[in-house]
Design a protein around this motif. Structure first.
Motif, PDB file in Angstrom:
ATOM      1  N   ASN A   5       0.834  -1.210   0.000  1.00  0.00           N
ATOM      2  CA  ASN A   5       0.000   0.000   0.000  1.00  0.00           C
ATOM      3  C   ASN A   5       0.867   1.258   0.000  1.00  0.00           C
ATOM      4  O   ASN A   5       0.560   2.236  -0.681  1.00  0.00           O
ATOM      5  CB  ASN A   5      -0.944   0.014   1.200  1.00  0.00           C
ATOM      6  N   LYS A   6       1.948   1.225   0.761  1.00  0.00           N
ATOM      7  CA  LYS A   6       2.855   2.378   0.793  1.00  0.00           C
ATOM      8  C   LYS A   6       3.514   2.557  -0.579  1.00  0.00           C
ATOM      9  O   LYS A   6       3.659   3.675  -1.056  1.00  0.00           O
ATOM     10  CB  LYS A   6       3.904   2.206   1.881  1.00  0.00           C
ATOM     11  N   TYR A   7       3.909   1.466  -1.202  1.00  0.00           N
ATOM     12  CA  TYR A   7       4.487   1.517  -2.540  1.00  0.00           C
ATOM     13  C   TYR A   7       3.497   2.139  -3.529  1.00  0.00           C
ATOM     14  O   TYR A   7       3.850   3.030  -4.301  1.00  0.00           O
ATOM     15  CB  TYR A   7       4.884   0.102  -2.988  1.00  0.00           C
ATOM     16  N   LEU A   8       2.240   1.667  -3.513  1.00  0.00           N
ATOM     17  CA  LEU A   8       1.228   2.215  -4.419  1.00  0.00           C
ATOM     18  C   LEU A   8       0.979   3.698  -4.147  1.00  0.00           C
ATOM     19  O   LEU A   8       0.834   4.500  -5.065  1.00  0.00           O
ATOM     20  CB  LEU A   8      -0.088   1.449  -4.271  1.00  0.00           C
ATOM     21  N   SER A   9       0.933   4.063  -2.888  1.00  0.00           N
ATOM     22  CA  SER A   9       0.710   5.445  -2.507  1.00  0.00           C
ATOM     23  C   SER A   9       1.842   6.343  -2.999  1.00  0.00           C
ATOM     24  O   SER A   9       1.610   7.440  -3.522  1.00  0.00           O
ATOM     25  CB  SER A   9       0.582   5.542  -0.983  1.00  0.00           C
ATOM     26  N   ASP A  10       3.060   5.865  -2.856  1.00  0.00           N
ATOM     27  CA  ASP A  10       4.206   6.650  -3.317  1.00  0.00           C
ATOM     28  C   ASP A  10       4.206   6.771  -4.837  1.00  0.00           C
ATOM     29  O   ASP A  10       4.493   7.839  -5.390  1.00  0.00           O
ATOM     30  CB  ASP A  10       5.511   6.029  -2.826  1.00  0.00           C
ATOM     31  N   LYS A  11       3.831   5.695  -5.506  1.00  0.00           N
ATOM     32  CA  LYS A  11       3.735   5.728  -6.966  1.00  0.00           C
ATOM     33  C   LYS A  11       2.665   6.733  -7.412  1.00  0.00           C
ATOM     34  O   LYS A  11       2.851   7.467  -8.378  1.00  0.00           O
ATOM     35  CB  LYS A  11       3.406   4.316  -7.467  1.00  0.00           C
ATOM     36  N   GLU A  39      -0.504   5.427   6.631  1.00  0.00           N
ATOM     37  CA  GLU A  39      -0.038   6.214   7.770  1.00  0.00           C
ATOM     38  C   GLU A  39      -0.882   7.456   8.037  1.00  0.00           C
ATOM     39  O   GLU A  39      -0.918   7.938   9.161  1.00  0.00           O
ATOM     40  CB  GLU A  39       1.415   6.649   7.543  1.00  0.00           C
ATOM     41  N   ARG A  40      -1.557   7.986   7.021  1.00  0.00           N
ATOM     42  CA  ARG A  40      -2.330   9.219   7.183  1.00  0.00           C
ATOM     43  C   ARG A  40      -3.726   9.054   6.578  1.00  0.00           C
ATOM     44  O   ARG A  40      -4.085   9.720   5.622  1.00  0.00           O
ATOM     45  CB  ARG A  40      -1.609  10.389   6.524  1.00  0.00           C
ATOM     46  N   ASN A  43     -10.006   8.208   7.394  1.00  0.00           N
ATOM     47  CA  ASN A  43     -10.995   7.479   8.179  1.00  0.00           C
ATOM     48  C   ASN A  43     -10.311   6.246   8.759  1.00  0.00           C
ATOM     49  O   ASN A  43      -9.111   6.071   8.623  1.00  0.00           O
ATOM     50  CB  ASN A  43     -12.205   7.117   7.304  1.00  0.00           C
ATOM     51  N   GLY A  44     -11.056   5.394   9.393  1.00  0.00           N
ATOM     52  CA  GLY A  44     -10.458   4.238  10.067  1.00  0.00           C
ATOM     53  C   GLY A  44     -10.275   3.011   9.196  1.00  0.00           C
ATOM     54  O   GLY A  44     -10.090   1.922   9.721  1.00  0.00           O
ATOM     55  N   CYS A  45     -10.321   3.166   7.890  1.00  0.00           N
ATOM     56  CA  CYS A  45     -10.254   2.011   6.978  1.00  0.00           C
ATOM     57  C   CYS A  45      -8.816   1.544   6.766  1.00  0.00           C
ATOM     58  O   CYS A  45      -8.224   1.735   5.717  1.00  0.00           O
ATOM     59  CB  CYS A  45     -10.918   2.356   5.649  1.00  0.00           C
ATOM     60  N   ASP A  46      -8.279   0.911   7.782  1.00  0.00           N
ATOM     61  CA  ASP A  46      -6.894   0.434   7.720  1.00  0.00           C
ATOM     62  C   ASP A  46      -6.805  -1.072   7.543  1.00  0.00           C
ATOM     63  O   ASP A  46      -5.747  -1.666   7.683  1.00  0.00           O
ATOM     64  CB  ASP A  46      -6.134   0.851   8.968  1.00  0.00           C
ATOM     65  N   GLY A  47      -7.926  -1.705   7.247  1.00  0.00           N
ATOM     66  CA  GLY A  47      -7.952  -3.150   7.085  1.00  0.00           C
ATOM     67  C   GLY A  47      -8.396  -3.879   8.332  1.00  0.00           C
ATOM     68  O   GLY A  47      -8.670  -5.069   8.297  1.00  0.00           O
ATOM     69  N   SER A  48      -8.480  -3.187   9.459  1.00  0.00           N
ATOM     70  CA  SER A  48      -8.894  -3.832  10.702  1.00  0.00           C
ATOM     71  C   SER A  48     -10.411  -3.824  10.875  1.00  0.00           C
ATOM     72  O   SER A  48     -10.930  -4.543  11.724  1.00  0.00           O
ATOM     73  CB  SER A  48      -8.224  -3.159  11.904  1.00  0.00           C
TER      74      SER A  48
END
Length: 69
Positions: A5-11, A39-40, A43-48
């Motif tokens: 997800n971080k990779y996609l976000s950075d891309k 990380e930012r 909303n609370g949609c972090d997969g949990s």
């Protein structure tokens, strides 16, 4: 998954930067293009918790801070 997800976000951030440069914005005016992954979240949609596609889409964004006009 978080690393991907971080990779996609950075891309996404880098692609957005490239797009606005292609539209005539001087690259010197862009201070950063950073993807934060989960990380930012807005909303609370972090997969949990269970979220709709629309809720997840809110977190897929590029933000711009205008420092001078």
């Amino acid at each position: 998954k978080a690393a991907y997800n971080k990779y996609l976000s950075d891309k996404r951030a880098k692609s957005t930067r490239a797009y606005i440069i292609s539209q005539g914005i001087d690259p010197k005016r862009i201070e950063s293009a950073i993807g934060y992954g989960e990380e930012r979240l807005l909303n609370g949609c972090d997969g949990s918790i269970k979220c709709t596609s629309a809720q997840h889409q809110l977190n897929r964004r590029s933000e711009f801070i205008i420092v001078d006009m």
